[in-house]
Design an enzyme around this catalytic site. Structure first.
Site, PDB file in Angstrom:
ATOM      1  N   ASP A   1       0.616  -1.065  -0.052  1.00 29.34           N
ATOM      2  CA  ASP A   1      -0.305  -0.162   0.102  1.00 29.34           C
ATOM      3  C   ASP A   1       1.316   1.121  -0.060  1.00 29.34           C
ATOM      4  O   ASP A   1       2.359   1.185   0.653  1.00 29.34           O
ATOM      5  CB  ASP A   1      -0.720   0.032   1.312  1.00 29.34           C
ATOM      6  CG  ASP A   1      -1.662  -1.154   1.258  1.00 29.34           C
ATOM      7  OD1 ASP A   1      -2.225  -1.842   0.508  1.00 29.34           O
ATOM      8  OD2 ASP A   1      -2.396  -1.544   2.820  1.00 29.34           O
TER       9      ASP A   1
HETATM   10  N1  URA Z   1      -1.312  -5.889   3.354  1.00 33.31           N
HETATM   11  C1  URA Z   1      -1.068  -5.084   4.126  1.00 33.31           C
HETATM   12  O1  URA Z   1      -2.627  -4.521   4.171  1.00 33.31           O
HETATM   13  N2  URA Z   1      -1.013  -3.918   2.670  1.00 33.31           N
HETATM   14  C2  URA Z   1       0.147  -3.682   2.605  1.00 33.31           C
HETATM   15  O2  URA Z   1       0.850  -2.713   1.929  1.00 33.31           O
HETATM   16  C3  URA Z   1       0.709  -5.655   2.297  1.00 33.31           C
HETATM   17  C4  URA Z   1      -0.054  -6.294   3.079  1.00 33.31           C
END
Ligand code: URA
Length: 236
Positions: A104
């Site tokens: 993310d």
């Molecule tokens: N899980 C998440 O919620 N976000 C990420 O960036 C990676 C794994």
């Protein structure tokens, strides 16, 4: 055996046309002999290729470890945001680079950037059980019940199933730091797993892919090439 211009254009930032110009100018030597014909075929494994007198290590693919900072998107291109591929320096850049798996925008840590689609598929497919390790700071304490709920896998209200995870408390307390290992990468997976237990991920950092840890010498935004023996650690 492949054409020298095709091989050189696949290695870096130069277009086929630019490579042809460079060759025409006599800047490329193969096994000690200058070549000015772009159609000459070479064996990338055996022949020694020099550009401006410097030997080029010809590689079929490149594998890069990036310490992703916050605010950068896991994509090759974006009209609005800086991407992880934008952070790759010219010395490592080549066409076709993409992140093998997405973090993310607000998640930090290990992103593997490559131009090898088969390898990316291999390390991302849940079937291959390559665990990705994250450090999650949570907004609330975690009970034994929460741990067993998340560890055993969850089916969310919308029917999404999230496979089992391995959990370890790194720092206990009201806002614990938890190590979580998962082998699939569904959208917001870690955040949704903790949300299912009524908790919230305040910050998330990926520290490891398979058996390869993020190099702690890399500052946020920095990257370096992954060595062949390190690459093996990811899948071992
Ligand atoms: N899980 C998440 O919620 N976000 C990420 O960036 C990676 C794994």
């Amino acid at each position: 055996m492949e054409r020298i211009d095709k091989i050189l254009a696949s290695q870096g930032n130069l277009s086929r046309r630019e490579v042809k110009e460079i060759i025409k100018k006599g800047r490329v030597h193969i096994n000690g002999v200058v070549v000015t014909d772009s159609a000459v075929k070479i064996d990338a494994e055996k022949d020694a290729v020099l550009l401006d007198g410097v030997q080029i290590t010809l590689k079929k693919h490149i594998y890069i470890m990036l310490n992703k900072p916050q605010g950068v998107v896991s994509a090759s291109e974006s009209e609005t945001d800086k991407t992880v591929v934008d952070l790759v320096p010219d010395s490592l850049y080549r066409k076709g680079l993409f992140p093998a798996g997405r973090l993310d925008k607000d998640t930090t840590g290990f992103v593997l950037i490559t131009d090898d689609g088969d390898f990316a598929h291999r390390i991302l497919s849940p079937k291959n059980h390559i665990f990705k390790t994250y450090l999650a700071r949570l907004s609330h304490s975690l009970s034994e019940n929460d741990i067993s709920l998340i560890s055993s896998g969850i089916t969310l209200a919308d029917g999404t199933t999230l496979k089992e995870a391995k959990l370890e408390i790194v720092e206990a307390g009201d806002t614990p730091l938890v190590k979580i290992m998962i082998c699939e990468g569904k959208y917001h997976q870690v955040k949704r797993m903790f949300a299912a237990a009524g908790n919230k991920v305040v910050s998330l950092h990926r520290s490891k892919m398979g058996g390869l840890a993020l190099d702690t010498a890399l500052k946020p935004g920095e990257c370096r090439e992954i060595t062949p023996s390190e690459l093996e650690k990811i899948t071992e």
